[in-house]
Design a protein around this motif. Structure first.
Motif, short mmCIF file in Angstrom:
data_model
loop_
_atom_site.label_atom_id
_atom_site.label_comp_id
_atom_site.label_asym_id
_atom_site.label_seq_id
_atom_site.Cartn_x
_atom_site.Cartn_y
_atom_site.Cartn_z
N PRO A 182 23.74 69.47 113.01
CA PRO A 182 24.72 69.21 111.93
C PRO A 182 25.51 70.46 111.58
N GLY A 183 26.78 70.26 111.28
CA GLY A 183 27.67 71.38 110.97
C GLY A 183 27.49 71.87 109.55
N ILE A 184 27.96 73.08 109.30
CA ILE A 184 27.82 73.69 107.97
C ILE A 184 28.70 72.98 106.94
N GLU A 185 29.76 72.30 107.40
CA GLU A 185 30.62 71.60 106.44
C GLU A 185 29.89 70.43 105.77
N GLY A 186 28.80 69.96 106.39
CA GLY A 186 27.99 68.90 105.80
C GLY A 186 26.71 69.40 105.20
N GLY A 187 26.62 70.71 105.02
CA GLY A 187 25.41 71.29 104.46
C GLY A 187 24.36 71.61 105.49
N ALA A 188 24.69 71.53 106.77
CA ALA A 188 23.76 71.80 107.88
C ALA A 188 22.53 70.89 107.84
N VAL A 189 22.70 69.70 107.26
CA VAL A 189 21.63 68.70 107.22
C VAL A 189 22.20 67.36 107.63
N TRP A 190 21.31 66.44 107.99
CA TRP A 190 21.72 65.09 108.35
C TRP A 190 20.82 64.08 107.65
N VAL B 133 31.80 63.07 109.06
CA VAL B 133 31.48 62.52 110.37
C VAL B 133 30.49 61.37 110.26
N TYR B 134 29.61 61.41 109.26
CA TYR B 134 28.63 60.32 109.10
C TYR B 134 29.33 59.00 108.78
N GLY B 135 30.23 59.04 107.79
CA GLY B 135 30.94 57.82 107.42
C GLY B 135 31.80 57.30 108.55
N SER B 136 32.48 58.23 109.25
CA SER B 136 33.34 57.81 110.36
C SER B 136 32.54 57.13 111.46
N LEU B 137 31.45 57.76 111.90
CA LEU B 137 30.64 57.19 112.97
C LEU B 137 29.98 55.89 112.54
N PHE B 138 29.49 55.84 111.31
CA PHE B 138 28.81 54.63 110.84
C PHE B 138 29.74 53.43 110.88
#
Length: 257
Positions: free
Chosen positions: A104-112, A188-193
């Motif tokens: 996960p990228g830093i723009e998302g808090g580096a978490v998933w 990216v989570y919302g887009s992919l979902f």
């Protein structure tokens, strides 16, 4: 001597089907982004109309005896290649999903999932949808075996239950989108979902229409135990939809959430 192959006449349905399918996707993205349902409803209506006209021509070709064993073999091969292309289509989305979730990228808090995104409970509507699709796989297989045995009433029951379950799945999917606390614009989570589940939902709708056509043809004695190519390829497509959903449930809803 009559050729065993059939050259299809000029038809406007392929290009119209492609245009309407693109409009459905655009309308769906506009709707989940806060827009109106007008474009989506009109696009779906146009797609259904085009598919009806296209399948009408294909049924006429079959009734006129153009679907010889050579033509049927090519249709099966074409369906196999189409499903393989759809496998690659969904594989690209799963690749993007795992690429984003494992690192996960830093723009998302580096978490998933990313910070601020509350994923859906996989054991609520998603689990119910999984049960519905698995049940539809059982009912469509029941219809196929009944058709091979020449039991028309069992075929009608099996196809009817499959169509009902397909419609029920679609309704549950819409309710699920209303329950989501995030949108397609939420990283990216919302887009992919939404892209992955939305495209799968579109495949469920198309598969339901295919099975509805088979139900109508079976009701009008259009199939027999020796001649049922339409049911065969529709069954392949529906099982493909089932398998894709199982991977979506396990990877996106359960593991990814």
């Amino acid at each position: 001597m009559r050729s065993p192959f059939h050259l299809v006449e000029m038809s406007p349905w392929p290009i119209l089907c492609s245009v309407s399918a693109v409009c459905v996707v655009v309308g769906f993205l506009d709707w989940i982004s806060g827009g109106s349902l007008v474009l989506l409803v009109c696009s779906v209506g146009l797609l259904i109309l085009v598919l009806f006209q296209w399948w009408r021509d294909v049924v006429r070709e079959s009734d006129q005896g153009w679907h010889t064993s050579f033509v049927a073999s090519n249709i099966r091969l074409g369906m196999v290649l189409f499903i393989l292309s759809e496998v690659m289509f969904f594989f690209s989305f799963f690749w993007a999903f795992f690429s984003s979730s494992l690192v996960p990228g830093i723009e998302g808090g580096a978490v998933w999932p990313p910070v601020g995104v509350v994923p859906l409970n996989p054991f609520s509507i998603p689990l119910l949808n999984t049960s519905v699709l698995l049940g539809s796989g059982v009912s469509v297989t029941w219809a196929h075996h009944a058709l091979m045995a020449g039991d028309r009433s069992e075929v009608l029951y099996g196809l009817f239950f499959t169509v009902v379950l397909g419609l029920y799945f679609t309704v549950l999917q819409v309710f699920e989108y209303y329950e989501c606390s995030f949108t397609i614009a939420d990283g990216v989570y919302g887009s992919l979902f939404y892209v992955m589940t939305g495209f799968h939902g579109m495949h469920v709708v198309i598969g339901t229409i295919m099975l509805l056509v088979c139900l109508w043809r079976c009701f009008n004695y259009g199939f027999s135990s020796e001649r049922h190519l339409g049911v065969e390829v529709s069954l392949w497509y529906w099982h493909f939809v089932d398998v894709v959903w199982i991977f979506l449930f396990l990877c996106v809803y359960w593991w990814g959430g």
